[in-house]
Design a protein around this motif. Structure first.
Motif, short mmCIF file in Angstrom:
data_model
loop_
_atom_site.label_atom_id
_atom_site.label_comp_id
_atom_site.label_asym_id
_atom_site.label_seq_id
_atom_site.Cartn_x
_atom_site.Cartn_y
_atom_site.Cartn_z
N HIS A 183 -53.30 47.07 -108.07
CA HIS A 183 -51.84 47.74 -108.38
C HIS A 183 -50.11 46.34 -108.17
N LEU A 184 -50.67 44.95 -107.95
CA LEU A 184 -49.18 44.65 -108.46
C LEU A 184 -48.91 44.26 -109.57
N CYS A 185 -50.28 43.69 -110.14
CA CYS A 185 -49.87 43.66 -112.06
C CYS A 185 -50.04 45.57 -112.20
N TYR A 186 -50.62 46.36 -111.92
CA TYR A 186 -49.89 47.42 -112.09
C TYR A 186 -48.26 47.95 -112.02
N LEU A 187 -47.68 47.66 -111.16
CA LEU A 187 -46.24 47.66 -111.29
C LEU A 187 -45.81 46.27 -111.83
N ALA A 188 -46.22 45.60 -111.66
CA ALA A 188 -45.80 45.09 -113.63
C ALA A 188 -46.06 45.45 -114.45
N LEU A 189 -46.64 46.06 -114.88
CA LEU A 189 -46.48 47.04 -116.10
C LEU A 189 -45.79 47.83 -116.44
N PHE A 190 -45.50 48.68 -114.99
CA PHE A 190 -44.58 49.78 -115.52
C PHE A 190 -43.38 49.04 -115.32
N ARG A 191 -42.76 48.37 -114.70
CA ARG A 191 -41.58 47.64 -114.48
C ARG A 191 -41.25 47.31 -116.12
N ARG A 192 -41.98 46.94 -116.65
CA ARG A 192 -41.92 46.67 -117.99
C ARG A 192 -41.72 47.13 -119.11
N ASN A 193 -42.91 48.83 -118.83
CA ASN A 193 -42.81 49.54 -119.68
C ASN A 193 -42.37 50.55 -119.96
N GLY A 194 -41.91 50.77 -118.43
CA GLY A 194 -41.85 52.00 -117.86
C GLY A 194 -40.43 52.29 -118.15
N GLU A 195 -40.01 53.94 -117.89
CA GLU A 195 -38.55 54.06 -118.84
C GLU A 195 -37.25 55.20 -117.58
#
Length: 228
Positions: free
Chosen positions: A98-110
Motif C-alpha cells: 500500500h505504501l508503494c501504491y501511495l507513492a505512485l499516486f502521489r507521483r502520478n495522481g492529479e
C-alpha cells in the motif's frame, strides 16, 4: 528500424502471455475456491501476483508497481499459513504494498478540487470510523491496534487511488472491500458461503484494476507536456 523494434515487440508478446497466464491462474484459483478444492488454491494462489508483476515488468511499468504486486505476493503466501504471527506478517507485507501504491499516486495522481476532495475524504473517513467501531468489540484484543492501523493505511491507499482515475479508484475500493471481508472473518462474524471465494474475487479484481489504472496514469503523466 526493424531490428531495433524486435526486442520491444518480444517484450510486448511475453507481457501478453504473462497477462493471459495470470487470467488463467486467477480463473483456476477462483474455481478451486468455489469447489472447495483447497489444494488447487494452495498451488495457484502463489502464482498470481508474480505473473501480474511479470506483465508489468515486460510492459516496462513503474518499478514501484512491481514492488506493490510483489509485496502483495508476500502477503498472499503468508496468509496461506496459520497463526496470529503469520497473519500479522502477511498484513505487514500488504501494508508495504500500500505504501508503494501511495507513492505512485502521489507521483502520478492529479489531485482533487476542494469540494470534491473534501467529500471523498469525508466518505472514506466515515467508512473507516464506522468499520473499525463495528469490528473493534469482536476482534481479538491483540489484533485490535494492528487491524485499526492497517485499516487506516488501506483507506489512505483507496483514497489516493481516486486521484488516478476511475479504474484505479475502483481497484482501491475493491481492495478495501476485500480486506474488510477478511477483518469480519477475524472478528468471527457470520460469513457468506465460500467466503474465501469472495475475498479472492474482490482482491484479484482490485489488483488488476490498480495495475491498469497505474500504468495508464503513468503513461499519461509521462506524455503530458512539462509544466512551465
Amino acid at each position: 528500424m526493424p531490428g531495433a523494434r524486435t526486442p520491444a515487440l518480444t517484450r510486448h508478446r511475453y507481457g501478453t502471455a504473462a497477462l493471459v497466464a495470470f487470467g488463467l491462474a486467477a480463473a483456476g484459483d477462483l474455481a478451486a475456491l468455489a469447489l472447495g478444492a483447497d489444494l488447487g488454491h494452495t498451488i495457484l494462489k502463489p502464482l498470481l501476483m508474480p505473473l501480474l508483476a511479470a506483465y508489468v515488468v515486460l510492459r516496462q511499468g513503474p518499478p514501484l508497481l512491481t514492488a506493490a504486486l510483489l509485496f502483495g505476493w508476500g502477503g498472499d503466501v503468508l496468509l496461506l499459513g496459520e497463526g496470529d504471527l503469520v497473519f500479522l506478517a502477511g498484513m505487514g507485507s500488504f501494508a508495504l504494498g500500500h505504501l508503494c501504491y501511495l507513492a505512485l499516486f502521489r507521483r502520478n495522481g492529479e489531485g482533487h478540487g476542494t469540494a470534491r476532495g473534501t467529500f471523498i475524504v469525508a466518505t472514506y473517513a466515515c467508512a473507516l470510523i464506522i468499520t473499525v467501531a463495528l469490528l473493534w468489540p469482536d476482534l481479538p484484543p491483540d489484533m485490535r491496534i494492528p487491524v485499526a492501523g492497517y485499516s487506516l493505511l488501506l483507506t489512505a491507499m483507496a483514497f489516493g487511488a481516486t486521484t488516478l482515475g476511475l479504474t484505479a479508484a475502483a481497484g482501491g475500493g475493491l481492495f478495501l472491500l476485500s480486506d474488510t471481508l477478511i477483518a469480519t472473518d477475524v472478528a468471527d462474524w457470520a460469513q457468506a458461503p465460500r467466503p474465501d471465494f469472495w475475498i479472492m474475487l474482490t482482491y484479484l479484481a482490485a489488483q488488476i484494476l490498480l495495475t491498469t489504472g497505474v500504468r495508464t496514469g503513468t503513461l499519461t503523466s509521462e506524455s503530458a507536456p512539462a509544466r512551465p
